[in-house]
Structure formats: structure tokens, C-alpha cells
Design a protein around this motif. Sequence first.
Motif, PDB file in Angstrom:
ATOM      1  N   TYR A  30     -45.904 -71.700  89.970  1.00  0.00           N
ATOM      2  CA  TYR A  30     -47.283 -71.714  89.479  1.00  0.00           C
ATOM      3  C   TYR A  30     -46.964 -71.200  87.950  1.00  0.00           C
ATOM      4  CZ  TYR A  30     -52.002 -70.340  88.139  1.00  0.00           C
ATOM      5  OH  TYR A  30     -53.071 -70.390  87.465  1.00  0.00           O
ATOM      6  N   PHE A  31     -46.163 -70.056  87.836  1.00  0.00           N
ATOM      7  CA  PHE A  31     -45.819 -69.516  86.504  1.00  0.00           C
ATOM      8  C   PHE A  31     -45.131 -70.378  85.593  1.00  0.00           C
ATOM      9  CE2 PHE A  31     -46.937 -65.674  88.976  1.00  0.00           C
ATOM     10  CZ  PHE A  31     -48.129 -65.424  88.486  1.00  0.00           C
ATOM     11  N   ARG A  32     -44.038 -71.060  86.188  1.00  0.00           N
ATOM     12  CA  ARG A  32     -43.336 -72.174  85.462  1.00  0.00           C
ATOM     13  C   ARG A  32     -44.385 -73.195  84.791  1.00  0.00           C
ATOM     14  NH1 ARG A  32     -37.513 -72.841  87.990  1.00  0.00           N
ATOM     15  NH2 ARG A  32     -36.376 -71.571  86.984  1.00  0.00           N
ATOM     16  N   GLY A  33     -45.180 -73.728  85.786  1.00  0.00           N
ATOM     17  CA  GLY A  33     -46.207 -74.556  85.401  1.00  0.00           C
ATOM     18  C   GLY A  33     -46.972 -74.366  84.415  1.00  0.00           C
ATOM     19  N   LEU A  34     -47.394 -73.055  84.538  1.00  0.00           N
ATOM     20  CA  LEU A  34     -48.320 -72.362  83.495  1.00  0.00           C
ATOM     21  C   LEU A  34     -47.610 -72.407  81.991  1.00  0.00           C
ATOM     22  CD1 LEU A  34     -50.894 -71.190  82.995  1.00  0.00           C
ATOM     23  CD2 LEU A  34     -50.028 -69.091  83.327  1.00  0.00           C
ATOM     24  N   ILE A  35     -46.454 -72.218  81.907  1.00  0.00           N
ATOM     25  CA  ILE A  35     -45.713 -72.231  80.667  1.00  0.00           C
ATOM     26  C   ILE A  35     -45.542 -73.523  80.262  1.00  0.00           C
ATOM     27  CG2 ILE A  35     -43.360 -71.527  79.731  1.00  0.00           C
ATOM     28  CD1 ILE A  35     -43.350 -69.178  81.743  1.00  0.00           C
ATOM     29  N   MET A  36     -45.150 -74.409  81.326  1.00  0.00           N
ATOM     30  CA  MET A  36     -44.742 -75.992  80.795  1.00  0.00           C
ATOM     31  C   MET A  36     -46.116 -76.507  80.288  1.00  0.00           C
ATOM     32  SD  MET A  36     -42.714 -78.433  80.668  1.00  0.00           S
ATOM     33  CE  MET A  36     -41.420 -77.385  81.163  1.00  0.00           C
ATOM     34  N   GLY A  37     -47.219 -76.411  80.935  1.00  0.00           N
ATOM     35  CA  GLY A  37     -48.596 -76.742  80.382  1.00  0.00           C
ATOM     36  C   GLY A  37     -48.828 -76.334  79.106  1.00  0.00           C
ATOM     37  N   VAL A  38     -48.578 -74.798  78.709  1.00  0.00           N
ATOM     38  CA  VAL A  38     -49.254 -74.216  77.747  1.00  0.00           C
ATOM     39  C   VAL A  38     -48.422 -74.593  76.526  1.00  0.00           C
ATOM     40  CG1 VAL A  38     -49.403 -72.024  76.465  1.00  0.00           C
ATOM     41  CG2 VAL A  38     -50.388 -72.348  78.693  1.00  0.00           C
ATOM     42  N   ALA A  39     -47.070 -74.862  76.736  1.00  0.00           N
ATOM     43  CA  ALA A  39     -46.195 -75.188  75.709  1.00  0.00           C
ATOM     44  C   ALA A  39     -46.298 -76.680  75.475  1.00  0.00           C
ATOM     45  CB  ALA A  39     -44.542 -74.834  76.276  1.00  0.00           C
ATOM     46  N   THR A  40     -46.414 -77.532  76.339  1.00  0.00           N
ATOM     47  CA  THR A  40     -46.880 -79.142  76.103  1.00  0.00           C
ATOM     48  C   THR A  40     -47.915 -79.160  75.214  1.00  0.00           C
ATOM     49  OG1 THR A  40     -45.806 -79.382  78.196  1.00  0.00           O
ATOM     50  CG2 THR A  40     -47.104 -81.080  77.202  1.00  0.00           C
ATOM     51  N   GLY A  41     -49.017 -78.463  75.500  1.00  0.00           N
ATOM     52  CA  GLY A  41     -50.045 -78.329  74.926  1.00  0.00           C
ATOM     53  C   GLY A  41     -50.056 -78.090  73.219  1.00  0.00           C
ATOM     54  N   ALA A  42     -49.213 -76.990  73.293  1.00  0.00           N
ATOM     55  CA  ALA A  42     -48.954 -76.160  71.665  1.00  0.00           C
ATOM     56  C   ALA A  42     -48.318 -77.093  71.105  1.00  0.00           C
ATOM     57  CB  ALA A  42     -48.224 -74.871  72.317  1.00  0.00           C
ATOM     58  N   VAL A  43     -47.111 -77.748  71.666  1.00  0.00           N
ATOM     59  CA  VAL A  43     -46.290 -78.574  70.784  1.00  0.00           C
ATOM     60  C   VAL A  43     -47.317 -79.900  70.280  1.00  0.00           C
ATOM     61  CG1 VAL A  43     -44.265 -80.512  70.719  1.00  0.00           C
ATOM     62  CG2 VAL A  43     -44.192 -78.154  71.759  1.00  0.00           C
ATOM     63  N   ALA A  44     -47.939 -80.336  71.294  1.00  0.00           N
ATOM     64  CA  ALA A  44     -49.103 -81.574  70.700  1.00  0.00           C
ATOM     65  C   ALA A  44     -49.923 -81.082  69.658  1.00  0.00           C
ATOM     66  CB  ALA A  44     -49.556 -81.950  72.031  1.00  0.00           C
ATOM     67  N   SER A  45     -50.549 -80.086  69.948  1.00  0.00           N
ATOM     68  CA  SER A  45     -51.459 -79.710  69.093  1.00  0.00           C
ATOM     69  C   SER A  45     -50.863 -79.049  67.580  1.00  0.00           C
ATOM     70  CB  SER A  45     -52.255 -78.106  69.660  1.00  0.00           C
ATOM     71  OG  SER A  45     -52.979 -78.430  70.875  1.00  0.00           O
ATOM     72  N   LEU A  46     -49.991 -78.684  67.621  1.00  0.00           N
ATOM     73  CA  LEU A  46     -49.198 -78.201  66.317  1.00  0.00           C
ATOM     74  C   LEU A  46     -48.658 -79.517  65.551  1.00  0.00           C
ATOM     75  CD1 LEU A  46     -48.064 -76.098  64.486  1.00  0.00           C
ATOM     76  CD2 LEU A  46     -45.855 -76.026  65.524  1.00  0.00           C
ATOM     77  N   ALA A  47     -48.094 -80.545  66.383  1.00  0.00           N
ATOM     78  CA  ALA A  47     -47.790 -81.701  65.708  1.00  0.00           C
ATOM     79  C   ALA A  47     -48.763 -82.247  65.186  1.00  0.00           C
ATOM     80  CB  ALA A  47     -47.044 -82.429  66.505  1.00  0.00           C
ATOM     81  N   PHE A  48     -50.122 -82.594  65.909  1.00  0.00           N
ATOM     82  CA  PHE A  48     -51.230 -83.207  65.460  1.00  0.00           C
ATOM     83  C   PHE A  48     -51.790 -82.319  64.374  1.00  0.00           C
ATOM     84  CE2 PHE A  48     -55.772 -84.308  65.971  1.00  0.00           C
ATOM     85  CZ  PHE A  48     -55.719 -85.713  65.636  1.00  0.00           C
ATOM     86  N   GLY A  49     -51.925 -81.190  64.299  1.00  0.00           N
ATOM     87  CA  GLY A  49     -52.550 -80.246  63.374  1.00  0.00           C
ATOM     88  C   GLY A  49     -51.554 -80.477  61.825  1.00  0.00           C
ATOM     89  N   VAL A  50     -50.240 -80.535  61.965  1.00  0.00           N
ATOM     90  CA  VAL A  50     -49.649 -80.969  60.936  1.00  0.00           C
ATOM     91  C   VAL A  50     -49.734 -82.437  60.190  1.00  0.00           C
ATOM     92  CG1 VAL A  50     -47.105 -81.511  60.139  1.00  0.00           C
ATOM     93  CG2 VAL A  50     -47.671 -79.590  61.362  1.00  0.00           C
ATOM     94  N   PHE A  51     -49.971 -83.425  61.289  1.00  0.00           N
ATOM     95  CA  PHE A  51     -50.288 -84.772  60.883  1.00  0.00           C
ATOM     96  C   PHE A  51     -51.560 -84.709  60.043  1.00  0.00           C
ATOM     97  CE2 PHE A  51     -53.348 -88.146  61.943  1.00  0.00           C
ATOM     98  CZ  PHE A  51     -52.920 -89.079  61.427  1.00  0.00           C
ATOM     99  N   LEU A  52     -52.755 -83.894  60.631  1.00  0.00           N
ATOM    100  CA  LEU A  52     -54.161 -83.969  59.900  1.00  0.00           C
ATOM    101  C   LEU A  52     -53.856 -83.180  58.557  1.00  0.00           C
ATOM    102  CD1 LEU A  52     -56.653 -83.128  62.761  1.00  0.00           C
ATOM    103  CD2 LEU A  52     -56.381 -85.328  61.341  1.00  0.00           C
ATOM    104  N   PHE A  53     -53.291 -82.260  58.559  1.00  0.00           N
ATOM    105  CA  PHE A  53     -52.977 -81.465  57.136  1.00  0.00           C
ATOM    106  C   PHE A  53     -52.542 -82.480  56.228  1.00  0.00           C
ATOM    107  CE2 PHE A  53     -50.088 -79.367  54.273  1.00  0.00           C
ATOM    108  CZ  PHE A  53     -51.131 -78.559  53.637  1.00  0.00           C
ATOM    109  N   LEU A  54     -51.479 -83.285  56.506  1.00  0.00           N
ATOM    110  CA  LEU A  54     -50.848 -84.322  55.578  1.00  0.00           C
ATOM    111  C   LEU A  54     -51.658 -85.442  55.295  1.00  0.00           C
ATOM    112  CD1 LEU A  54     -47.260 -84.215  57.022  1.00  0.00           C
ATOM    113  CD2 LEU A  54     -47.955 -83.225  54.855  1.00  0.00           C
ATOM    114  N   TYR A  55     -52.636 -85.724  56.251  1.00  0.00           N
ATOM    115  CA  TYR A  55     -53.489 -86.861  55.993  1.00  0.00           C
ATOM    116  C   TYR A  55     -54.525 -86.284  55.337  1.00  0.00           C
ATOM    117  CZ  TYR A  55     -56.477 -90.791  56.885  1.00  0.00           C
ATOM    118  OH  TYR A  55     -57.343 -92.021  56.787  1.00  0.00           O
ATOM    119  N   MET A  56     -55.158 -85.228  55.490  1.00  0.00           N
ATOM    120  CA  MET A  56     -55.983 -84.619  54.323  1.00  0.00           C
ATOM    121  C   MET A  56     -55.538 -84.674  52.880  1.00  0.00           C
ATOM    122  SD  MET A  56     -58.545 -82.415  56.868  1.00  0.00           S
ATOM    123  CE  MET A  56     -57.256 -81.642  57.898  1.00  0.00           C
TER     124      MET A  56
END
Length: 167
Positions: free
Chosen positions: A69-95
Motif C-alpha cells: 500500500y505504501f509503495r503504491g502511495l509513493i508511486m501514485g503521488v510521484a507519478t502525479g508530481a512528475v506529470a504536474s511539474l512537467a505540465f506546469g513547466v509547459f504552461l509557463f513556457l507557453y504563456m
Amino acid sequence: MNILSNPNRIAENYGLRIALALIAYFFFMKFLDLAHNAELRLLNLIILTVGIWAALRKFKETHTDRLNYFRGLIMGVATGAVASLAFGVFLFLYMQLDQSFMEAIRTREPMGRYLNPYMAAFIVALEGFFSGLLMTFILLNWVTTDQVNVPLDKELMSEKMVEPIAH
């Protein structure tokens, strides 16, 4: 071995895939002239949820069908964090490149006059991170995980246990 095939880089792999899907969805909405509708950001949540679920499934598949369960929690949160950070960087550059988009956000949002590309991208990344955290908690209720209270090493020891020597 590259980032796309390394079983120890699942969060980065699927996080970048989610970010690419979010970017494609952004351009699709921009093409349809719907990028200004904030309500359509809810579909970002669906993209994020599907990507986190796929990352959890891949982790379980590559780790001998075991998902603590805890490995799954870390995996899901890390995946979401990478996606959010990458999308945030994209939006910054686009704006930065499309000043009219940033100006449209400023005029349409209630607190828009206080926004700049830095703040807007940060808010999107933060929103994505917490959405990923929430969706991971929800998904872990449907993904089968190992017992939390049975450590993996104790389980393996009980399988290999030898009979004690009599004195």
C-alpha cells in the motif's frame, strides 16, 4: 536501458506520458477555442487518474505482482508530481510565448489581475499535485495491494523456515 523501459523509473515514465496527454488535450481545446473554459479542466483529472492507475498497474506487473500500500502511495503521488511539474513547466513556457493567452486569463479570472505566468503555472502544478495525491488515495482502494502489516522479509522467512533443532 532508458527511462521508458526501466522498471525503477515508472513514475517518471508515466508522469511524462500523462504530461504529454495533458499538453495534447490543451492544444485540442485551444484548437476548438475552448481553452478559456475552466470547467473543462475536470477532464485533466480523468487523464491524470488513468495515468496514475496505469503506473500502479505497471509497478505491480514489474514487481512480481506485489504492491504494498505504501509503495503504491509513493508511486501514485510521484507519478502525479512528475506529470504536474512537467505540465506546469509547459504552461509557463507557453504563456511566455503567447501573451494573448495570459492576458485572456487575467481578464477572465476573478483574481486574474494578480496573476503572471509564474503564478499561473505554479497554481496549475500545485493543483495537479494535490489532484494526483487525492486520486492515488482513491485508486488504492480498488487496486489490490499486499497486507500492510506483513513485512515482505518476514513473509519470505516464514516460507523458508526450518524446524528448530531440539536440545
